[in-house]
Design an enzyme around this catalytic site. Sequence first.
Site, PDB file in Angstrom:
ATOM      1  N   LYS A 168      -3.884 -34.907 -18.332  1.00  0.00           N
ATOM      2  CA  LYS A 168      -3.351 -36.125 -18.952  1.00  0.00           C
ATOM      3  C   LYS A 168      -3.787 -37.296 -18.077  1.00  0.00           C
ATOM      4  O   LYS A 168      -3.198 -37.586 -17.042  1.00  0.00           O
ATOM      5  CB  LYS A 168      -1.826 -36.071 -19.031  1.00  0.00           C
ATOM      6  CG  LYS A 168      -1.194 -36.940 -20.140  1.00  0.00           C
ATOM      7  CD  LYS A 168      -1.397 -38.428 -19.992  1.00  0.00           C
ATOM      8  CE  LYS A 168      -0.428 -39.041 -18.993  1.00  0.00           C
ATOM      9  NZ  LYS A 168      -0.566 -40.561 -18.975  1.00  0.00           N
ATOM     10  N   GLU A 179       0.898 -35.923  -4.837  1.00  0.00           N
ATOM     11  CA  GLU A 179       0.577 -36.985  -3.889  1.00  0.00           C
ATOM     12  C   GLU A 179       1.213 -38.255  -4.428  1.00  0.00           C
ATOM     13  O   GLU A 179       0.779 -38.794  -5.449  1.00  0.00           O
ATOM     14  CB  GLU A 179      -0.934 -37.163  -3.737  1.00  0.00           C
ATOM     15  CG  GLU A 179      -1.271 -38.228  -2.694  1.00  0.00           C
ATOM     16  CD  GLU A 179      -2.754 -38.496  -2.570  1.00  0.00           C
ATOM     17  OE1 GLU A 179      -3.181 -39.626  -2.905  1.00  0.00           O
ATOM     18  OE2 GLU A 179      -3.490 -37.581  -2.148  1.00  0.00           O
ATOM     19  N   CYS A 205      -3.178 -45.201  -2.418  1.00  0.00           N
ATOM     20  CA  CYS A 205      -1.910 -44.685  -1.884  1.00  0.00           C
ATOM     21  C   CYS A 205      -1.843 -44.769  -0.370  1.00  0.00           C
ATOM     22  O   CYS A 205      -0.763 -44.875   0.199  1.00  0.00           O
ATOM     23  CB  CYS A 205      -1.716 -43.229  -2.316  1.00  0.00           C
ATOM     24  SG  CYS A 205      -1.614 -42.982  -4.085  1.00  0.00           S
ATOM     25  N   GLU A 261       6.179 -49.733  -1.830  1.00  0.00           N
ATOM     26  CA  GLU A 261       4.742 -49.694  -2.087  1.00  0.00           C
ATOM     27  C   GLU A 261       4.378 -50.783  -3.095  1.00  0.00           C
ATOM     28  O   GLU A 261       4.910 -50.817  -4.198  1.00  0.00           O
ATOM     29  CB  GLU A 261       4.336 -48.323  -2.614  1.00  0.00           C
ATOM     30  CG  GLU A 261       2.843 -48.189  -2.813  1.00  0.00           C
ATOM     31  CD  GLU A 261       2.431 -46.809  -3.311  1.00  0.00           C
ATOM     32  OE1 GLU A 261       1.465 -46.250  -2.777  1.00  0.00           O
ATOM     33  OE2 GLU A 261       3.102 -46.297  -4.245  1.00  0.00           O
TER      34      GLU A 261
END
Length: 503
Positions: free
Chosen positions: A184, A259, A293, A394
């Site tokens: 996906k 992750e 990330c 983040e």
Amino acid sequence: MKTTVKSLEGMRLNLFIDGRFVEPTSGRYLDSFDPTTAEAWYQFAEADANDVRLAVEAAQKAFVNPAWRRMTQTDRGKLVRKLADLVLANADDLALIETRDNGKLIKEMRAQMRSIPDSYTYFAGMADKLQGDTIPVNKLDQLNFNMREPIGVVGMITPWNSPLMMLTGTLAPCLAIGNTIVIKPSEHATASTLALAELIMEAGFPAGVVNVVSGTGAVTGDALTRQKGIAKYVFTGSTDTGRKIAANAATNLAQCQMELGGKSPHVIFSDVDIEKAVNGVVSGVFAAAGQTCVAGSRCFVEASVYDRFIEALVERTNHITVGHPLEDKTDIGPLALSAQLTKVESYVASGVKEGARIASGGKRPQAEELARGWYFEPTVMIDAKNDMSFMRDELFGPVVGVMPFSSEEDMIELANDTRYGLASGIWTQNIDRAMRFANRIDAGTVWINTYRSAAYMSANGGFKESGYGRRGGFDVMREFSRAKNVVIDYSGAMQDPFVIRLR
């Protein structure tokens, strides 16, 4: 590969299920937007629960199909190598597609696409090297051993920042092992994954080995993570979404490898070359417009060189060129989506409100030719504190917060004071200090005198709320295979279990 940027313009992309491109059950298609113009440039199908079920059933059927299950490990490796060759042959087209979809620099994407085949080749070589082991046991006349076998159907939910690179890290080993896959892709960058599906067909993989169900996370992603028949999920993305996926997967006792988010510390000691350290910070947080990330977005600088470092960092940042990602002179392109731009602007504003100061950037660029796109200037925030919102959360944008530290002990405490634990970096010429840092920092990757230096040969992953499981190296082959214990008795006799023999 037939799909190119030119052929995608205004096109409707379908789902890829059981070796064919098929229309979605609902007939629903969604727009994909060009970050440089904020305009739709193609449409992609939104898979619903029925489409997801069909894709998983196709993967289950392919998993037991002798054409795949009985293929020798060596022949699987050859197929993966063929896919590597096809990716390399189409690298420029794939790079253009991703640049148009997510706004990353064409020079960066070309480099990525030309390096991705090396990863497929590496794991192709692992296909016939995944070995079991024999186990000494306390019984005579028995052979006890473990064998490794494919884990089954793997569901992969991939991000928008580097779709094919992030997919390759798990797709390549899964194919080498003999698993089957349902992917996906992000609804913000779908086209390159469907283009890869064409190459998978061309390489000769049996139908159903790889399937692609596009759509939103709320509809397609939710359906995929609730679907029975999946042995393991792979997810790259935010921690909050990771929690939802893990909760859904737990219903069917499916494993997960994740992750997730990061807020990585970048530590500068006074004994290093300031210019090199500045280059490391710029590479760690401004490359890819901060949409990575592992971005080193919390920068700690030893107090004795803090002012000099800030001056050099601001000077370097002021010379970064924000522009169209297809232009060679551009250093930073747009953010990938409108919501991301809004988020970054909001966090910069909150940082100022909490007492930080903008030393460079901090706003959308003023150039008229960039006005329609989702651009944001590379931003240096000083007078930062570790408890400020933009230093805790983040951002996924080109923003770094810089603060001084006085001692190594203070630095370790500050660096570890985060709910994340994905990556970290330290700049020092003192090897003793570097090793102390490596031992005490709570992060899955430690870079010393470098940053964002990754290799598919080494395992990596996060600690704490940055996820779990490892990608890369031989470790990932074990992540996506399962051990089966086999016991063989060669004594020639089987004792009656209900007869007690007295000695």
